[in-house]
Design a protein around this motif. Sequence first.
Motif, PDB file in Angstrom:
ATOM      1  N   GLY A  41     -23.972 -17.127 -48.588  1.00 57.18           N
ATOM      2  CA  GLY A  41     -23.663 -15.790 -49.081  1.00 57.18           C
ATOM      3  C   GLY A  41     -24.341 -14.762 -48.196  1.00 57.18           C
ATOM      4  O   GLY A  41     -25.047 -13.873 -48.670  1.00 57.18           O
ATOM      5  N   CYS A  42     -24.114 -14.893 -46.904  1.00 58.97           N
ATOM      6  CA  CYS A  42     -24.874 -14.108 -45.918  1.00 58.97           C
ATOM      7  C   CYS A  42     -24.450 -12.652 -45.854  1.00 58.97           C
ATOM      8  O   CYS A  42     -25.086 -11.857 -45.158  1.00 58.97           O
ATOM      9  CB  CYS A  42     -24.768 -14.750 -44.538  1.00 58.97           C
ATOM     10  SG  CYS A  42     -23.089 -14.743 -43.835  1.00 58.97           S
ATOM     11  N   GLY A  43     -23.359 -12.278 -46.544  1.00 58.61           N
ATOM     12  CA  GLY A  43     -22.910 -10.892 -46.484  1.00 58.61           C
ATOM     13  C   GLY A  43     -22.574 -10.490 -45.066  1.00 58.61           C
ATOM     14  O   GLY A  43     -21.932 -11.231 -44.325  1.00 58.61           O
ATOM     15  N   GLY A  59     -24.251 -18.899 -41.192  1.00 58.89           N
ATOM     16  CA  GLY A  59     -23.992 -18.230 -42.457  1.00 58.89           C
ATOM     17  C   GLY A  59     -22.711 -18.727 -43.095  1.00 58.89           C
ATOM     18  O   GLY A  59     -21.813 -19.220 -42.410  1.00 58.89           O
ATOM     19  N   VAL A  60     -22.633 -18.602 -44.414  1.00 60.52           N
ATOM     20  CA  VAL A  60     -21.424 -18.885 -45.190  1.00 60.52           C
ATOM     21  C   VAL A  60     -21.139 -17.648 -46.017  1.00 60.52           C
ATOM     22  O   VAL A  60     -22.044 -17.107 -46.670  1.00 60.52           O
ATOM     23  CB  VAL A  60     -21.615 -20.116 -46.107  1.00 60.52           C
ATOM     24  CG1 VAL A  60     -20.432 -20.260 -47.055  1.00 60.52           C
ATOM     25  CG2 VAL A  60     -21.804 -21.379 -45.287  1.00 60.52           C
ATOM     26  N   GLU A  61     -19.895 -17.175 -46.000  1.00 61.81           N
ATOM     27  CA  GLU A  61     -19.573 -15.924 -46.691  1.00 61.81           C
ATOM     28  C   GLU A  61     -18.131 -15.950 -47.189  1.00 61.81           C
ATOM     29  O   GLU A  61     -17.218 -16.309 -46.448  1.00 61.81           O
ATOM     30  CB  GLU A  61     -19.790 -14.736 -45.757  1.00 61.81           C
ATOM     31  CG  GLU A  61     -19.381 -13.393 -46.309  1.00 61.81           C
ATOM     32  CD  GLU A  61     -20.042 -13.072 -47.645  1.00 61.81           C
ATOM     33  OE1 GLU A  61     -19.312 -12.613 -48.555  1.00 61.81           O
ATOM     34  OE2 GLU A  61     -21.255 -13.301 -47.785  1.00 61.81           O
ATOM     35  N   LEU A  62     -17.922 -15.537 -48.454  1.00 59.41           N
ATOM     36  CA  LEU A  62     -16.595 -15.520 -49.055  1.00 59.41           C
ATOM     37  C   LEU A  62     -15.768 -14.316 -48.612  1.00 59.41           C
ATOM     38  O   LEU A  62     -14.548 -14.404 -48.507  1.00 59.41           O
ATOM     39  CB  LEU A  62     -16.714 -15.525 -50.583  1.00 59.41           C
ATOM     40  CG  LEU A  62     -17.271 -16.792 -51.229  1.00 59.41           C
ATOM     41  CD1 LEU A  62     -17.404 -16.583 -52.738  1.00 59.41           C
ATOM     42  CD2 LEU A  62     -16.370 -17.986 -50.948  1.00 59.41           C
ATOM     43  N   PHE A  65     -14.155  -9.539 -44.685  1.00 57.51           N
ATOM     44  CA  PHE A  65     -14.726  -8.386 -43.984  1.00 57.51           C
ATOM     45  C   PHE A  65     -16.185  -8.629 -43.622  1.00 57.51           C
ATOM     46  O   PHE A  65     -16.610  -8.423 -42.477  1.00 57.51           O
ATOM     47  CB  PHE A  65     -14.608  -7.138 -44.856  1.00 57.51           C
ATOM     48  CG  PHE A  65     -15.455  -5.989 -44.367  1.00 57.51           C
ATOM     49  CD1 PHE A  65     -15.062  -5.229 -43.274  1.00 57.51           C
ATOM     50  CD2 PHE A  65     -16.659  -5.687 -44.997  1.00 57.51           C
ATOM     51  CE1 PHE A  65     -15.850  -4.176 -42.816  1.00 57.51           C
ATOM     52  CE2 PHE A  65     -17.446  -4.645 -44.549  1.00 57.51           C
ATOM     53  CZ  PHE A  65     -17.044  -3.893 -43.452  1.00 57.51           C
ATOM     54  N   ALA A  66     -16.978  -9.073 -44.625  1.00 60.65           N
ATOM     55  CA  ALA A  66     -18.406  -9.303 -44.382  1.00 60.65           C
ATOM     56  C   ALA A  66     -18.616 -10.411 -43.356  1.00 60.65           C
ATOM     57  O   ALA A  66     -19.498 -10.315 -42.493  1.00 60.65           O
ATOM     58  CB  ALA A  66     -19.116  -9.650 -45.691  1.00 60.65           C
ATOM     59  N   ALA A  67     -17.805 -11.468 -43.439  1.00 62.81           N
ATOM     60  CA  ALA A  67     -17.940 -12.579 -42.492  1.00 62.81           C
ATOM     61  C   ALA A  67     -17.678 -12.123 -41.065  1.00 62.81           C
ATOM     62  O   ALA A  67     -18.351 -12.563 -40.119  1.00 62.81           O
ATOM     63  CB  ALA A  67     -16.989 -13.703 -42.872  1.00 62.81           C
ATOM     64  N   GLU A  68     -16.709 -11.220 -40.900  1.00 64.86           N
ATOM     65  CA  GLU A  68     -16.395 -10.714 -39.561  1.00 64.86           C
ATOM     66  C   GLU A  68     -17.587  -9.953 -38.983  1.00 64.86           C
ATOM     67  O   GLU A  68     -17.936 -10.118 -37.805  1.00 64.86           O
ATOM     68  CB  GLU A  68     -15.174  -9.812 -39.616  1.00 64.86           C
ATOM     69  CG  GLU A  68     -14.739  -9.293 -38.258  1.00 64.86           C
ATOM     70  CD  GLU A  68     -13.477  -8.450 -38.325  1.00 64.86           C
ATOM     71  OE1 GLU A  68     -13.105  -7.869 -37.290  1.00 64.86           O
ATOM     72  OE2 GLU A  68     -12.877  -8.362 -39.421  1.00 64.86           O
ATOM     73  N   PHE A  77     -19.213 -19.150 -41.336  1.00 67.00           N
ATOM     74  CA  PHE A  77     -18.035 -19.817 -41.884  1.00 67.00           C
ATOM     75  C   PHE A  77     -17.498 -18.963 -43.013  1.00 67.00           C
ATOM     76  O   PHE A  77     -18.232 -18.650 -43.967  1.00 67.00           O
ATOM     77  CB  PHE A  77     -18.374 -21.223 -42.392  1.00 67.00           C
ATOM     78  CG  PHE A  77     -17.205 -21.929 -43.020  1.00 67.00           C
ATOM     79  CD1 PHE A  77     -16.272 -22.582 -42.232  1.00 67.00           C
ATOM     80  CD2 PHE A  77     -17.018 -21.912 -44.404  1.00 67.00           C
ATOM     81  CE1 PHE A  77     -15.172 -23.223 -42.800  1.00 67.00           C
ATOM     82  CE2 PHE A  77     -15.923 -22.541 -44.982  1.00 67.00           C
ATOM     83  CZ  PHE A  77     -15.002 -23.207 -44.178  1.00 67.00           C
ATOM     84  N   HIS A  78     -16.231 -18.604 -42.945  1.00 68.38           N
ATOM     85  CA  HIS A  78     -15.591 -17.811 -43.989  1.00 68.38           C
ATOM     86  C   HIS A  78     -15.028 -18.762 -45.040  1.00 68.38           C
ATOM     87  O   HIS A  78     -14.000 -19.412 -44.830  1.00 68.38           O
ATOM     88  CB  HIS A  78     -14.472 -16.956 -43.388  1.00 68.38           C
ATOM     89  CG  HIS A  78     -13.692 -16.192 -44.417  1.00 68.38           C
ATOM     90  ND1 HIS A  78     -12.358 -15.882 -44.267  1.00 68.38           N
ATOM     91  CD2 HIS A  78     -14.063 -15.686 -45.628  1.00 68.38           C
ATOM     92  CE1 HIS A  78     -11.948 -15.223 -45.325  1.00 68.38           C
ATOM     93  NE2 HIS A  78     -12.963 -15.089 -46.170  1.00 68.38           N
ATOM     94  N   GLY A  79     -15.706 -18.862 -46.184  1.00 65.93           N
ATOM     95  CA  GLY A  79     -15.291 -19.758 -47.253  1.00 65.93           C
ATOM     96  C   GLY A  79     -16.494 -20.184 -48.063  1.00 65.93           C
ATOM     97  O   GLY A  79     -17.551 -19.534 -48.032  1.00 65.93           O
TER      98      GLY A  79
END
Length: 235
Positions: A41-43, A59-62, A65-68, A77-79
Amino acid sequence: DPDGQTRNMEDSSERQSKRDLAADELRFVNGLSPGKILDVGCGTGAFLEGVQESWEKFGVELSGFAAEVAGRYCNVFHGTLAEARFPDNDFDVVILFHVIEHMKDPEKELLEIRRVLKTGGTLVVGTPDFDSACARRYGERFRLLHDQTHISLFSEHSLQLLLEDYGFEVVMTEYPFFETKYFKIENLERLFETKDMSPPFYGNIFSKFAIKISRDELIRKFESKIERVRAKVQD
């Protein structure tokens, strides 16, 4: 936020504010020998931006936009964490900085974190204390209840028990406040009025630093606990 302010989490001042709030965590990580760190949940990557470049940062982020944005500061990783399929025993440190309260199934997530974290590695969990002094004084007006995405509510004690049950040994608990921007006369004076939203205060949030213990050690701890309970029952 609970004070009705619209905040842009990509803004440099907001990123710095998050790092200031995570000063204990960053000081701890940057004091270790560099290895691999995972921020779940790295934002937008504000925390990992503050980790020394000698670390391998993931990082892992849902949020897409934040993952980018986070991709500028780490391998992201986006997911979900499970979807990332990291290898067993892959990381030296895993960070859950004000993320566990947003999880629908924190037990499931802790099992996955335990799988990807090395034995002897550190898990750092920051979260609100929903049984803090302010939570008790203000009840429904406790500021951290007013985030509708807060769905898994812990006290300091209940999180301690959860981490122990899932194979972690808590070695330190920190309560950030006095070194933050929230420690000011204005917020202290707000404590005298309970009709409004509760102010930021010592104990509202806390962080636990825990070590992943081996499976055998976890079994021994459970056996010891069972023996203590059995002895009490016999008495």
